[in-house]
Write a protein that holds these residues in place. Structure first.
Motif, PDB file in Angstrom:
ATOM      1  N   LYS A  97     -39.475 -51.877 -55.131  1.00  0.00           N
ATOM      2  CA  LYS A  97     -38.665 -50.666 -55.037  1.00  0.00           C
ATOM      3  C   LYS A  97     -38.594 -49.875 -56.349  1.00  0.00           C
ATOM      4  N   GLY A  98     -39.055 -50.468 -57.446  1.00  0.00           N
ATOM      5  CA  GLY A  98     -38.991 -49.767 -58.728  1.00  0.00           C
ATOM      6  C   GLY A  98     -40.193 -48.866 -58.958  1.00  0.00           C
ATOM      7  N   LYS A  99     -40.380 -48.462 -60.216  1.00  0.00           N
ATOM      8  CA  LYS A  99     -41.495 -47.599 -60.594  1.00  0.00           C
ATOM      9  C   LYS A  99     -42.775 -48.431 -60.736  1.00  0.00           C
ATOM     10  N   ARG A 100     -43.896 -47.788 -60.415  1.00  0.00           N
ATOM     11  CA  ARG A 100     -45.191 -48.484 -60.476  1.00  0.00           C
ATOM     12  C   ARG A 100     -46.126 -47.788 -61.463  1.00  0.00           C
ATOM     13  N   ILE A 101     -46.693 -48.601 -62.367  1.00  0.00           N
ATOM     14  CA  ILE A 101     -47.731 -48.138 -63.297  1.00  0.00           C
ATOM     15  C   ILE A 101     -49.068 -48.665 -62.798  1.00  0.00           C
ATOM     16  N   LEU A 102     -50.097 -47.843 -62.876  1.00  0.00           N
ATOM     17  CA  LEU A 102     -51.436 -48.260 -62.457  1.00  0.00           C
ATOM     18  C   LEU A 102     -52.426 -48.076 -63.599  1.00  0.00           C
ATOM     19  N   THR A 103     -53.329 -49.047 -63.745  1.00  0.00           N
ATOM     20  CA  THR A 103     -54.490 -48.928 -64.619  1.00  0.00           C
ATOM     21  C   THR A 103     -55.703 -49.407 -63.834  1.00  0.00           C
ATOM     22  N   VAL A 104     -56.809 -48.687 -63.928  1.00  0.00           N
ATOM     23  CA  VAL A 104     -58.045 -49.073 -63.255  1.00  0.00           C
ATOM     24  C   VAL A 104     -59.139 -49.222 -64.302  1.00  0.00           C
ATOM     25  N   GLY A 105     -59.757 -50.392 -64.345  1.00  0.00           N
ATOM     26  CA  GLY A 105     -60.834 -50.610 -65.318  1.00  0.00           C
ATOM     27  C   GLY A 105     -61.209 -52.065 -65.417  1.00  0.00           C
ATOM     28  N   LEU A 141     -42.088 -55.422 -73.618  1.00  0.00           N
ATOM     29  CA  LEU A 141     -41.031 -54.607 -74.217  1.00  0.00           C
ATOM     30  C   LEU A 141     -40.219 -53.888 -73.137  1.00  0.00           C
ATOM     31  N   LEU A 142     -40.888 -53.374 -72.127  1.00  0.00           N
ATOM     32  CA  LEU A 142     -40.196 -52.685 -71.035  1.00  0.00           C
ATOM     33  C   LEU A 142     -39.283 -53.640 -70.267  1.00  0.00           C
ATOM     34  N   LYS A 143     -39.772 -54.849 -70.031  1.00  0.00           N
ATOM     35  CA  LYS A 143     -38.960 -55.832 -69.312  1.00  0.00           C
ATOM     36  C   LYS A 143     -37.737 -56.241 -70.136  1.00  0.00           C
ATOM     37  N   ASP A 144     -37.943 -56.425 -71.438  1.00  0.00           N
ATOM     38  CA  ASP A 144     -36.826 -56.812 -72.311  1.00  0.00           C
ATOM     39  C   ASP A 144     -35.753 -55.735 -72.353  1.00  0.00           C
ATOM     40  N   GLN A 145     -36.147 -54.491 -72.059  1.00  0.00           N
ATOM     41  CA  GLN A 145     -35.188 -53.389 -72.040  1.00  0.00           C
ATOM     42  C   GLN A 145     -34.691 -53.085 -70.625  1.00  0.00           C
ATOM     43  N   SER A 146     -34.985 -54.028 -69.698  1.00  0.00           N
ATOM     44  CA  SER A 146     -34.498 -53.962 -68.314  1.00  0.00           C
ATOM     45  C   SER A 146     -34.992 -52.748 -67.540  1.00  0.00           C
ATOM     46  N   GLU A 147     -36.173 -52.241 -67.903  1.00  0.00           N
ATOM     47  CA  GLU A 147     -36.753 -51.137 -67.144  1.00  0.00           C
ATOM     48  C   GLU A 147     -37.252 -51.663 -65.790  1.00  0.00           C
ATOM     49  N   GLN A 148     -36.968 -50.938 -64.736  1.00  0.00           N
ATOM     50  CA  GLN A 148     -37.373 -51.333 -63.390  1.00  0.00           C
ATOM     51  C   GLN A 148     -38.774 -50.791 -63.107  1.00  0.00           C
ATOM     52  N   VAL A 149     -39.769 -51.530 -63.570  1.00  0.00           N
ATOM     53  CA  VAL A 149     -41.151 -51.067 -63.485  1.00  0.00           C
ATOM     54  C   VAL A 149     -42.097 -52.260 -63.376  1.00  0.00           C
TER      55      VAL A 149
END
Length: 420
Positions: A230-238, A255-263
């Motif tokens: 349900k959170g935000k999704r980042i994509l990388t293709v390669g 770092l994003l997880k440690d700052q509780s970002e929902q991603v």
């Protein structure tokens, strides 16, 4: 009917290979007899070669060159080819000299060392061609230069020449002998001409061709994310290779997880670093946050469904993955390196960042919390690709009498190619 040969190292699911398939579609079977030779006899895209193209390989493996099983088979092929046509013996002095040079620089590029052996151990072609095209640097270029008879010989460069590990010594100065050299971007051209300044008059930028409408169509097909997150999704293709700097992306995700970002961060691609990257993901407790999904047949629904496309690499030529993200209107964050900065204009159709975990994570947070900004970048990216596609196609309409600085250079390729 003109006889044309294309040569490529492998036919795996990477950007250059996809661009070649699109280019092959542009040649009319009524006007051109097209042959294709895959130097290492392997790659999963073989089934997508247009029907009018004659594949010369007598033995071929359709496994991915990046999968575990595919890499084993590719290794066996390379080992067998060392001894074919006495290729290893003929190149022994060449190998020792260039290995010594690499050791001095503390950078060993095994593939670069072996490309000339793979070229010399390739199949013997007795046919004479009107035009022969090496579609990739390394083995394909050496093979066309040394082992193909043709009235004209062209070659393509898809990477930052020096950064990728190529040298004049490895090439044996073959590039000045080509009639035309096509680079996929201005920065690739600039990098190449720093090493081969005498080739300036025959070197022309030729952008990758993509079927924009087909990409959009495939993006609407079933597929994409299936984890119901349900959170935000980042994509990388390669591909999972050192060039793509995934270890930095993993640190940024931490770092994003440690700052509780929902991603969550998803990666589509295979490569030799999968095991090492997965180990790092587990060590940092990111098994549910940074997901290596492997290669997929249709990646485009993922582009359409993601909130942010991130492409933080050490160097690029011209990334087809970034082009695909632009076509589909993604918000794009790329590292500030050769290739990337030519494709994305910072603050206009995307954002440039440093190849640093903290800088990447800060830019991700900023973008994911500013929906209006993301929408604007996505719209500008899609508009930019519409215009760039048109510029690319002009190279195939050269006979209608255009005149700019590079027109004479472009005409030699346009003479053999035609959009129907």
């Amino acid at each position: 009917m003109k006889k044309v040969l294309f040569v490529i190292n492998t036919l795996g699911g990477a950007g250059a290979e996809k661009a070649l398939l699109e280019l092959l579609k542009r040649f009319s079977p009524q006007q051109y007899e097209i042959d294709l030779y895959v130097l290492l006899d392997q790659g999963e895209l073989i089934s997508q070669v247009p029907e009018h193209v004659n594949i010369l390989n007598t033995k071929y493996l359709s496994e991915s060159v990046l999968s575990v099983e595919g890499k084993k088979k590719l290794g066996k092929t390379v080992w067998h080819r060392l001894w074919k046509h006495m290729a290893l013996g003929k190149n022994l002095i060449y190998l020792l000299k260039n290995l010594t040079d690499m050791l001095k620089k503390k950078q060993i590029h095994t593939d670069k060392l072996l490309w000339r052996i793979m070229s010399d151990s390739g199949m013997v072609l007795k046919k004479h061609y009107d035009m022969a095209v090496a579609y990739l640097e390394g083995g394909a270029t050496y093979f066309v230069h040394d082992h193909v008879e043709a009235d004209q010989k062209f070659t393509f460069l898809h990477v930052d020449y020096s950064y990728a590990g190529y040298t004049r010594a490895l090439d044996l100065d073959c590039y000045p002998d080509f009639d035309r050299i096509f680079t996929v971007s201005d920065e690739v051209k600039k990098s190449f001409l720093q090493i081969y300044p005498e080739c300036a008059g025959k070197t022309v930028v030729f952008h990758n061709l993509l079927d924009k409408e087909e990409i959009k169509r495939k993006a609407e097909l079933p597929g994409g994310f299936s984890d119901e997150y349900k959170g935000k999704r980042i994509l990388t293709v390669g591909r999972l290779t050192a060039q793509k700097a995934y270890e930095t992306a993993i640190d940024a995700m931490k770092l994003l997880k440690d700052q509780s970002e929902q991603v969550r961060w998803y990666v589509l691609g295979e490569g030799e670093l999968r095991k090492k990257l997965q180990q790092k993901i587990e060590e940092l407790g990111l098994t549910e946050d940074f997901l290596l999904l492997g290669a997929v047949e249709n990646p485009y629904p993922y582009y359409r469904q993601c909130d942010l496309y991130v492409h933080e690499t050490r160097f690029e030529g011209k990334s087809i993955a970034v082009q695909e993200a632009q076509i589909l209107g993604c918000t794009i964050l790329v590292s500030d390196c050769s290739g990337n900065r030519e494709q994305v204009e910072n603050g206009v159709d995307g954002v440039l960042c440093q190849l640093d975990a903290r800088d990447i994570s800060e830019h991700i947070k900023q973008l994911l919390h500013d929906e209006e900004l993301c929408d604007r970048y996505g719209r500008n990216a899609a508009k930019k690709m519409d215009q760039e596609d048109e510029k690319g196609l002009e190279l195939f309409e050269i006979n209608e009498g255009k005149s700019d600085t590079d027109e004479k250079a472009k005409r030699s390729f346009g003479h053999y190619s035609c959009v129907q």
